[in-house]
Each structure stands twice: as C-alpha cells, then as structure tokens.
Design a protein around this motif. Sequence first.
Motif, PDB file in Angstrom:
ATOM      1  N   SER A  38      79.100  59.751  25.646  1.00 33.95           N
ATOM      2  CA  SER A  38      80.020  59.984  24.532  1.00 33.95           C
ATOM      3  C   SER A  38      81.462  59.884  25.019  1.00 33.95           C
ATOM      4  O   SER A  38      81.860  60.579  25.949  1.00 33.95           O
ATOM      5  N   PHE A  39      82.220  59.023  24.353  1.00 35.49           N
ATOM      6  CA  PHE A  39      83.640  58.881  24.648  1.00 35.49           C
ATOM      7  C   PHE A  39      84.491  59.671  23.656  1.00 35.49           C
ATOM      8  O   PHE A  39      85.658  59.370  23.475  1.00 35.49           O
ATOM      9  N   GLU A  40      83.907  60.690  23.055  1.00 36.95           N
ATOM     10  CA  GLU A  40      84.648  61.535  22.122  1.00 36.95           C
ATOM     11  C   GLU A  40      85.868  62.116  22.834  1.00 36.95           C
ATOM     12  O   GLU A  40      85.769  62.654  23.940  1.00 36.95           O
ATOM     13  N   GLY A  41      87.043  61.945  22.214  1.00 36.80           N
ATOM     14  CA  GLY A  41      88.279  62.448  22.791  1.00 36.80           C
ATOM     15  C   GLY A  41      88.934  61.516  23.788  1.00 36.80           C
ATOM     16  O   GLY A  41      89.990  61.823  24.338  1.00 36.80           O
ATOM     17  N   VAL A  42      88.328  60.352  24.028  1.00 37.63           N
ATOM     18  CA  VAL A  42      88.892  59.363  24.951  1.00 37.63           C
ATOM     19  C   VAL A  42      89.448  58.211  24.116  1.00 37.63           C
ATOM     20  O   VAL A  42      88.722  57.609  23.327  1.00 37.63           O
ATOM     21  N   SER A  43      90.732  57.913  24.306  1.00 36.46           N
ATOM     22  CA  SER A  43      91.348  56.861  23.486  1.00 36.46           C
ATOM     23  C   SER A  43      91.255  55.477  24.117  1.00 36.46           C
ATOM     24  O   SER A  43      91.322  54.470  23.422  1.00 36.46           O
ATOM     25  N   GLY A  44      91.095  55.415  25.434  1.00 35.92           N
ATOM     26  CA  GLY A  44      91.016  54.118  26.089  1.00 35.92           C
ATOM     27  C   GLY A  44      90.566  54.258  27.529  1.00 35.92           C
ATOM     28  O   GLY A  44      90.540  55.357  28.085  1.00 35.92           O
ATOM     29  N   VAL A  45      90.208  53.122  28.130  1.00 37.89           N
ATOM     30  CA  VAL A  45      89.759  53.081  29.520  1.00 37.89           C
ATOM     31  C   VAL A  45      90.443  51.913  30.222  1.00 37.89           C
ATOM     32  O   VAL A  45      90.866  50.958  29.583  1.00 37.89           O
ATOM     33  N   ILE A  70      71.197  53.139  28.929  1.00 38.50           N
ATOM     34  CA  ILE A  70      72.514  53.742  28.710  1.00 38.50           C
ATOM     35  C   ILE A  70      73.051  53.284  27.361  1.00 38.50           C
ATOM     36  O   ILE A  70      73.150  52.085  27.097  1.00 38.50           O
ATOM     37  N   LYS A  71      73.365  54.242  26.522  1.00 36.47           N
ATOM     38  CA  LYS A  71      73.968  53.976  25.212  1.00 36.47           C
ATOM     39  C   LYS A  71      75.369  54.586  25.197  1.00 36.47           C
ATOM     40  O   LYS A  71      75.635  55.577  25.878  1.00 36.47           O
ATOM     41  N   PHE A  72      76.240  54.002  24.405  1.00 32.20           N
ATOM     42  CA  PHE A  72      77.616  54.478  24.278  1.00 32.20           C
ATOM     43  C   PHE A  72      77.871  54.898  22.837  1.00 32.20           C
ATOM     44  O   PHE A  72      77.532  54.166  21.908  1.00 32.20           O
ATOM     45  N   ILE A  73      78.468  56.084  22.660  1.00 34.54           N
ATOM     46  CA  ILE A  73      78.817  56.561  21.321  1.00 34.54           C
ATOM     47  C   ILE A  73      80.262  57.071  21.317  1.00 34.54           C
ATOM     48  O   ILE A  73      80.840  57.323  22.376  1.00 34.54           O
ATOM     49  N   HIS A  74      80.794  57.226  20.128  1.00 35.69           N
ATOM     50  CA  HIS A  74      82.169  57.713  19.922  1.00 35.69           C
ATOM     51  C   HIS A  74      83.179  56.890  20.716  1.00 35.69           C
ATOM     52  O   HIS A  74      84.080  57.438  21.345  1.00 35.69           O
ATOM     53  N   THR A  75      83.008  55.584  20.682  1.00 37.01           N
ATOM     54  CA  THR A  75      83.908  54.701  21.407  1.00 37.01           C
ATOM     55  C   THR A  75      84.998  54.174  20.481  1.00 37.01           C
ATOM     56  O   THR A  75      84.957  54.388  19.278  1.00 37.01           O
ATOM     57  N   THR A  76      85.941  53.465  21.073  1.00 37.25           N
ATOM     58  CA  THR A  76      86.967  52.757  20.303  1.00 37.25           C
ATOM     59  C   THR A  76      86.738  51.261  20.504  1.00 37.25           C
ATOM     60  O   THR A  76      85.961  50.849  21.369  1.00 37.25           O
ATOM     61  N   LYS A  77      87.448  50.445  19.732  1.00 38.49           N
ATOM     62  CA  LYS A  77      87.346  48.994  19.921  1.00 38.49           C
ATOM     63  C   LYS A  77      87.753  48.613  21.342  1.00 38.49           C
ATOM     64  O   LYS A  77      87.144  47.751  21.959  1.00 38.49           O
TER      65      LYS A  77
END
Length: 100
Positions: A38-45, A70-77
């Motif tokens: 979960s990338f909740e709260g993460v705006s970018g990498v 591995i699955k990814f959720i709560h991501t941004t474009k």
Amino acid sequence: MVIKIASHVERCYSNEEGKIIQNLIKSNLEKNVSLTLSFEGVSGVTSSFVNTAFIELLDNYNFDFIKANIKFIHTTKQINKMIKERYAFEVKKRNELVIA
C-alpha cells in the motif's frame, strides 16, 4: 499480507529506503507469503527507490513470480508509471542478455 510503505520509510526517495522495503518483501516471499503493498500517504517515488525496492528482486525471482505475488494499491499515476517502466526496461534488458 498488506505492507503499508509509509509505516516503514519516511519517503520513497533513496536506495536506503528502497532496501528497507526490499528486505520486507524478500522476508515474506521466502515464507511463501503473497504481498499487497500500500502506497497510502505516498505521493511519489524515485527511480533509486524503485530500483532497490523492486527491480533488484529480479536477481532472486523471475518477473512472473513477482507479478503473481506482489500487488500494489493506493498508488498514484506517477508511482504506477515508474514501477511499470522500470520493470519493462529491466525485464527486456535481462531477456536480451539471456538470448545473446
């Protein structure tokens, strides 16, 4: 199992932060535990973070195994694009090395 990235690293910028996430991923995959990140709260990498956290997994696991476990959720474009582009580049490069 769900791993909330922001609970383990302050930002997703450096190789050091990527290594923390990579170690979490590997320790779970070694126990045959599928993960949802979960990338909740993460705006970018950054590419440094993605390379260390995810791309280096290709040294131990094939892409099909990674994709299945591995699955990814709560991501941004931006996050989606960075992960997808880095995997596409690396998988292609590694496949070309095997063929050559």
